[in-house]
Design an enzyme around this catalytic site. Structure first.
Site, PDB file in Angstrom:
ATOM      1  N   GLY A 120      21.383 -24.655 -13.402  1.00  0.00           N
ATOM      2  CA  GLY A 120      19.978 -24.762 -13.571  1.00  0.00           C
ATOM      3  C   GLY A 120      20.138 -24.049 -15.320  1.00  0.00           C
ATOM      4  O   GLY A 120      21.088 -24.325 -15.873  1.00  0.00           O
ATOM      5  N   ASN A 121      18.065 -23.845 -15.407  1.00  0.00           N
ATOM      6  CA  ASN A 121      18.306 -23.227 -16.918  1.00  0.00           C
ATOM      7  C   ASN A 121      17.384 -22.538 -16.899  1.00  0.00           C
ATOM      8  O   ASN A 121      16.308 -22.515 -16.261  1.00  0.00           O
ATOM      9  CB  ASN A 121      17.880 -24.395 -17.980  1.00  0.00           C
ATOM     10  CG  ASN A 121      17.451 -25.613 -17.623  1.00  0.00           C
ATOM     11  OD1 ASN A 121      16.053 -24.694 -17.625  1.00  0.00           O
ATOM     12  ND2 ASN A 121      17.172 -26.938 -16.903  1.00  0.00           N
ATOM     13  N   ARG A 122      16.975 -21.878 -18.065  1.00  0.00           N
ATOM     14  CA  ARG A 122      16.048 -20.590 -18.115  1.00  0.00           C
ATOM     15  C   ARG A 122      14.711 -21.253 -18.252  1.00  0.00           C
ATOM     16  O   ARG A 122      13.395 -20.510 -18.613  1.00  0.00           O
ATOM     17  CB  ARG A 122      16.216 -19.653 -19.359  1.00  0.00           C
ATOM     18  CG  ARG A 122      17.491 -19.015 -18.741  1.00  0.00           C
ATOM     19  CD  ARG A 122      17.832 -18.379 -20.116  1.00  0.00           C
ATOM     20  NE  ARG A 122      16.719 -16.750 -20.182  1.00  0.00           N
ATOM     21  CZ  ARG A 122      16.442 -16.128 -20.996  1.00  0.00           C
ATOM     22  NH1 ARG A 122      17.426 -16.725 -22.165  1.00  0.00           N
ATOM     23  NH2 ARG A 122      15.542 -15.304 -21.530  1.00  0.00           N
ATOM     24  N   SER A 123      14.390 -22.231 -18.297  1.00  0.00           N
ATOM     25  CA  SER A 123      12.988 -23.627 -18.771  1.00  0.00           C
ATOM     26  C   SER A 123      12.010 -22.450 -17.565  1.00  0.00           C
ATOM     27  O   SER A 123      12.333 -22.152 -16.296  1.00  0.00           O
ATOM     28  CB  SER A 123      12.839 -24.457 -18.283  1.00  0.00           C
ATOM     29  OG  SER A 123      11.647 -25.035 -18.276  1.00  0.00           O
TER      30      SER A 123
END
Ligand code: CTP
Length: 405
Positions: A206-209
């Protein structure tokens, strides 16, 4: 700042308490002015304790202070929540039969109405006319949320959540002209949040958005009159914006499918989502375990570029007239600074506008404020001043307006 919170007599009056608290917690001086019937729902003592100021409904208390004129004159913002059908009718016709309506007549600051009533009342021609009149007088009347009303019925007319009213009120304090009704009749698709690419049933890449910027885009566009579909990936538990259709997705593939489906017939697509460029080539059906068959690397497959796909479809004559906005979260590196990378990305992607945020050092991701640049395909470059994500959204929508067919 001096904020007046006007409270109409509806069941949602209890939500005004959270709103008052948000304003006092952020350092504002709050005067609560309920209508007489609002006090049937929430007691005067509650509003006095939460605001730290006296509460009156009529014009004959503290007469030497001339409150029916002074409170309105001195206010920096008036927020009416809940705005009932009756209260909006009285305000639209310029009545001054209690302290709240007298205050509305004397206020020269931004005024925000957050309506709450049954769907039938909201859709009645009388209310529609009153809302139009209030807007013509320069007030902002929010679109109500849809959902559970008093009792078992559902439909448009629900009070937007206090977080949302607070966000839009704060936006009007930053920029009083941020919410014109310039997007009425437009259909806008906004993507938001990060995608998650599964590795096995319990793990993902995933990512930090956080989704906050995309949600702010959707919220502000809807309150400017657009019909908005929000394609939401993973977010940090954000409230769905009022009057916005939300489609939840998980993976980049699902996001691409949803964006394709909803962009047909739309006027604009705003790709604020952080879409994973790669996904694990193989998704394990069972949880990956330590021991004999430990993997020591993850093989990746490239995801399709949704934004580039929209641009290509437009070139091919499908989606003609669609305006396309991309976002770029950049860090500088040895090959160039943030703007150099962003200009190259705009050229590569072929979208009409690119919103550029510098990330790293606690900037842009998960926080409430943002800044950056807005690059246009026509070579225009505009700095986006530091402010709330709603403020940034309002600037992007200003630039998008002239690009709509
Ligand atoms: N985007 C997309 N589909 C992808 C990746 C990105 O639609 N598979 C969109 C994003 O929503 C954003 C824009 O493209 O609007 C730029 O995303 P970014 O990740 O910065 O671009 P990339 O092309 O992936 O560039 P980089 O090589 O810098 O990661």
């Amino acid at each position: 700042m001096r904020i007046v919170v006007g409270v109409g007599g509806g069941i949602a009056a209890y939500k005004a308490c959270s709103l008052v608290r948000k304003f006092t917690e952020t350092g504002h001086d709050v005067r609560v002015i309920p209508t007489e019937s609002a006090l049937q729902f929430v007691g005067k003592a509650t509003f006095e304790a939460l605001s730290g100021n006296p509460v009156h409904t009529g014009v004959f208390a503290d007469v030497p202070e001339v409150p029916h004129v002074r409170i309105g004159q001195e206010a920096d913002l008036v927020v009416i929540a809940p705005a009932t059908a009756d209260l909006m009718a009285r305000a639209a016709s310029g009545r001054a039969d209690d302290l709240l309506t007298a205050t509305l007549l004397t206020a020269r600051c931004p005024v925000l109405f957050a309506p709450a009533m049954h769907t039938e009342m909201w859709e009645h021609p009388a209310t529609i006319a009153n809302v139009a009149t209030l807007r013509a007088h320069g007030s902002t009347v929010m679109e109500p949320a849809s959902g559970r009303l008093t009792g078992a019925d559902t439909g448009p007319g629900r009070l937007p959540e206090p977080e949302e009213i607070f966000a839009l009120a704060s936006l009007l304090l930053e920029r009083p002209d941020a919410l014109p009704r310039d997007l009425e009749g437009r259909r806008i698709v906004v993507s938001a949040g990060g995608t998650r690419e599964p590795l096995d049933p319990v793990r993902f890449l995933g990512n930090r958005s956080s989704g906050k910027q995309g949600y702010a885009m959707a919220r502000v566009a809807a309150q400017r009159g657009a019909q908005v579909t929000l394609i939401a990936g993973n977010t940090i538990g954000l409230e769905p914006p009022a009057a916005v259709e939300v489609v939840h997705v998980t993976t980049a593939e699902q996001m691409g499918t949803a964006v394709d489906k909803h962009s047909a017939g739309a006027d604009a697509v705003v790709m604020a989502a952080a879409v994973a460029d790669f996904r694990p080539a193989n998704v394990a059906a069972a949880k990956i375990k330590k021991g004999a068959h430990e993997p020591n690397s993850i093989e990746l497959t490239k995801n399709r570029d949704i934004l580039a796909g929209l641009v290509q479809a437009r070139r091919d004559g499908q989606l003609s007239g669609l305006a396309i906005v991309g976002f770029a979260a950049e860090t500088g590196d040895e090959h160039g600074d943030v703007l150099t990378h962003a200009r190259a990305k705009l050229a590569r992607k072929g979208c009409d506008l690119l919103v550029v945020n510098a990330v790293g050092d606690g900037k842009a991701f998960e926080v409430d404020n943002n800044d950056g640049w807005l690059l246009g395909a026509d070579g225009t470059e505009q700095a986006l001043d530091h402010g709330s994500k709603a403020l940034l959204a309002s600037r992007v929508l200003d630039a998008l307006g002239p690009l709509l067919r």
